[in-house]
Design a protein around this motif. Structure first.
Motif, short mmCIF file in Angstrom:
data_model
loop_
_atom_site.label_atom_id
_atom_site.label_comp_id
_atom_site.label_asym_id
_atom_site.label_seq_id
_atom_site.Cartn_x
_atom_site.Cartn_y
_atom_site.Cartn_z
N PRO A 84 0.33 -1.26 -0.29
CA PRO A 84 0.10 0.09 -0.06
C PRO A 84 0.98 1.34 0.03
N GLU A 85 2.12 0.88 0.80
CA GLU A 85 2.68 2.48 0.75
C GLU A 85 3.45 2.38 -0.81
N GLU A 86 3.63 1.98 -1.59
CA GLU A 86 4.01 2.34 -2.63
C GLU A 86 2.85 2.46 -3.20
N VAL A 87 2.16 2.17 -3.70
CA VAL A 87 0.82 2.63 -4.14
C VAL A 87 0.49 4.23 -3.34
N ASP A 88 0.83 4.74 -2.61
CA ASP A 88 1.16 5.92 -2.05
C ASP A 88 1.64 6.79 -2.47
N ASP A 89 3.40 5.87 -2.63
CA ASP A 89 4.08 6.47 -3.56
C ASP A 89 4.12 7.24 -4.65
N LEU A 90 3.07 6.30 -5.19
CA LEU A 90 3.48 6.28 -7.46
C LEU A 90 2.33 7.48 -6.76
N ALA A 91 1.39 7.56 -6.23
CA ALA A 91 -0.41 8.68 -6.84
C ALA A 91 0.29 9.79 -6.64
N GLN A 92 1.55 9.96 -5.25
CA GLN A 92 1.79 11.35 -5.26
C GLN A 92 3.59 11.48 -6.33
N LYS A 93 3.85 10.61 -7.70
CA LYS A 93 4.96 11.01 -8.14
C LYS A 93 3.88 10.98 -9.02
N VAL A 94 2.64 10.23 -9.81
CA VAL A 94 1.44 11.38 -10.80
C VAL A 94 1.73 13.03 -10.55
N ILE A 95 0.92 13.49 -9.32
CA ILE A 95 0.72 14.46 -8.63
C ILE A 95 1.97 14.80 -9.62
N ALA A 96 2.63 14.63 -8.66
CA ALA A 96 4.07 15.48 -9.76
C ALA A 96 4.23 15.46 -10.30
N ALA A 97 4.14 14.24 -11.63
CA ALA A 97 4.95 14.42 -13.19
C ALA A 97 3.48 15.27 -13.47
N GLY A 98 2.40 15.95 -13.18
CA GLY A 98 1.78 16.23 -13.77
C GLY A 98 0.69 15.50 -14.35
N GLY A 99 0.33 14.16 -13.19
CA GLY A 99 -0.72 13.75 -13.55
C GLY A 99 -2.13 14.20 -13.52
N THR A 100 -3.09 13.40 -13.23
CA THR A 100 -4.00 13.38 -12.00
C THR A 100 -5.07 12.55 -11.82
N LEU A 101 -5.31 12.24 -10.21
CA LEU A 101 -6.18 10.61 -9.93
C LEU A 101 -7.01 10.94 -10.06
N TYR A 102 -7.92 10.15 -10.45
CA TYR A 102 -9.60 9.65 -10.42
C TYR A 102 -9.81 8.78 -9.85
#
Length: 138
Positions: A84-102
């Motif tokens: 789960p921690e890796e999911v959280d980390d990747l979600a933050q990387k998505v946002i930092a890289a310009g993507g958006t969470l749905y």
């Protein structure tokens, strides 16, 4: 016998897309897609490749035009995380890289933890950690 799978995706700006997926930890493969208008990323053990093509190149390669605005979805790409921690980390990387969470990171059905995101070109992805010891049988 099928040895590997290649997913081909159109992108507007190859350099921005390369930076996006590199920030998420995807492995750039310079053996393929080394042109200025394409890129190749290996996923997992290397039997899955994601090819990114600038839109004009993609249309010529695919023999069709790109669908207009993506208001719906035809494909959801999913990849696994180790925790789960890796999911959280990747979600933050998505946002930092310009993507958006749905879909914000969270548990579903007590055994899956994941989130969903949209990349720079509107493609939908999900990141999943699955605790197989808690997966319901059947």
């Amino acid at each position: 016998m099928i040895k590997s799978l290649w997913i081909n995706l159109p992108v507007k700006d190859i350099n921005k897309s390369k930076a996006f997926f590199t920030q998420l930890g995807f492995t750039l493969n310079l053996q393929y897609g080394a042109r200025q208008d394409s890129a190749c990323f290996l996923v997992g053990e290397g039997n899955l490749a994601i090819m990114l093509f600038e839109e004009a190149l993609y249309e010529g390669f695919a023999g069709t035009s790109i669908a207009h605005k993506r208001h719906g979805g035809e494909v959801l790409f999913s990849f696994d995380a180790e925790s789960p921690e890796e999911v959280d980390d990747l979600a933050q990387k998505v946002i930092a890289a310009g993507g958006t969470l749905y879909g914000e990171p969270g548990y579903k059905d007590g055994w899956m933890y994941g989130c969903g995101f949209v990349d720079l070109d509107g493609q939908r992805w999900s990141i999943l950690y699955m605790d197989m010891s808690k997966m319901p049988l059947g």
